[in-house]
Design an enzyme around this catalytic site. Structure first.
Site, PDB file in Angstrom:
ATOM      1  N   CYS A 195      25.080 -48.909 -56.553  1.00 32.87           N
ATOM      2  CA  CYS A 195      25.306 -49.526 -58.158  1.00 32.87           C
ATOM      3  C   CYS A 195      26.037 -48.350 -58.863  1.00 32.87           C
ATOM      4  CB  CYS A 195      24.085 -49.536 -58.935  1.00 32.87           C
ATOM      5  SG  CYS A 195      23.304 -47.934 -59.190  1.00 32.87           S
ATOM      6  N   HIS A 219      19.631 -47.308 -61.849  1.00 34.79           N
ATOM      7  CA  HIS A 219      20.381 -48.496 -61.594  1.00 34.79           C
ATOM      8  C   HIS A 219      21.325 -48.534 -62.805  1.00 34.79           C
ATOM      9  CE1 HIS A 219      21.608 -51.787 -59.393  1.00 34.79           C
ATOM     10  NE2 HIS A 219      21.455 -52.518 -60.752  1.00 34.79           N
ATOM     11  N   HIS A 269      26.649 -55.824 -61.272  1.00 33.83           N
ATOM     12  CA  HIS A 269      26.319 -54.675 -60.510  1.00 33.83           C
ATOM     13  C   HIS A 269      26.172 -54.865 -59.155  1.00 33.83           C
ATOM     14  CE1 HIS A 269      21.907 -56.342 -59.979  1.00 33.83           C
ATOM     15  NE2 HIS A 269      22.586 -57.145 -60.647  1.00 33.83           N
TER      16      HIS A 269
END
Length: 178
Positions: free
Chosen positions: A86, A138, A150
């Protein structure tokens, strides 16, 4: 003159032709009707909304970048199309599309962002999550209309709905790069 036999034979042929005509016509109508059924995507489906978010991007370069990367599998530490994580995806996107060099790790990327409320996010802003506790673990890039892109650990690079409860529960920061 026709004999009775010839007359009946000709009549039978005409009847067969007439029935054949109607049978072919009905069959063709049935087959055509079956083949012309139109399938539409309901506009309220997740996929349709994600497609709508993509079509509303202001930056065509961003659109191309996302479509080129969509589906690339997740790989921890990855930075190429063989696999990307990510923060690597956000790092590459921000650098290529906006000319911004971010730190490589999502926790450090969060420190480089000026906090904004979700309602004020613009295309290219970052959204940060904490799935594992208090620390950011994240990151995604905001698009529009509540959607972001993402690198998902399960689904790879994907456009997702920020309003889903799974993301709302763990969203810890959002904003633009300093």
């Amino acid at each position: 003159m026709y004999s009775v036999f010839q007359w009946q034979s000709k009549r039978n042929n005409m009847i067969k032709t007439k029935y054949s005509f109607w049978l072919i016509l009905i069959l063709s109508l049935v087959l055509t009707a079956c083949g012309s059924k139109k399938y539409t995507v309901k506009s309220d489906t997740k996929a349709a909304k994600a497609a709508d978010a993509m079509s509303n991007l202001k930056s065509k370069q961003l659109y191309k970048f996302i479509t080129d990367w969509t589906g690339v599998k997740y790989r921890f530490g990855g930075l190429d199309k063989n696999g990307v994580d990510c923060s690597g995806f956000a790092f590459l996107l921000e650098k290529e599309i906006y000319g911004i060099t971010l730190p490589r790790i999502s926790r450090e990327q969060a420190k480089a962002v000026n906090k904004k409320s979700i309602d004020n996010l613009k295309e290219g802003d970052l959204v940060f999550f904490s799935f594992g506790g208090n620390d950011v673990d994240h990151v995604g890039v905001y698009l529009n209309n509540g959607f972001f892109v993402h690198a998902s650990t399960n689904r790879g690079v994907i456009v997702d709905d920020l309003n889903l409860p799974v993301y709302q529960r763990v969203l810890v920061k959002s904003g633009s790069v300093n």
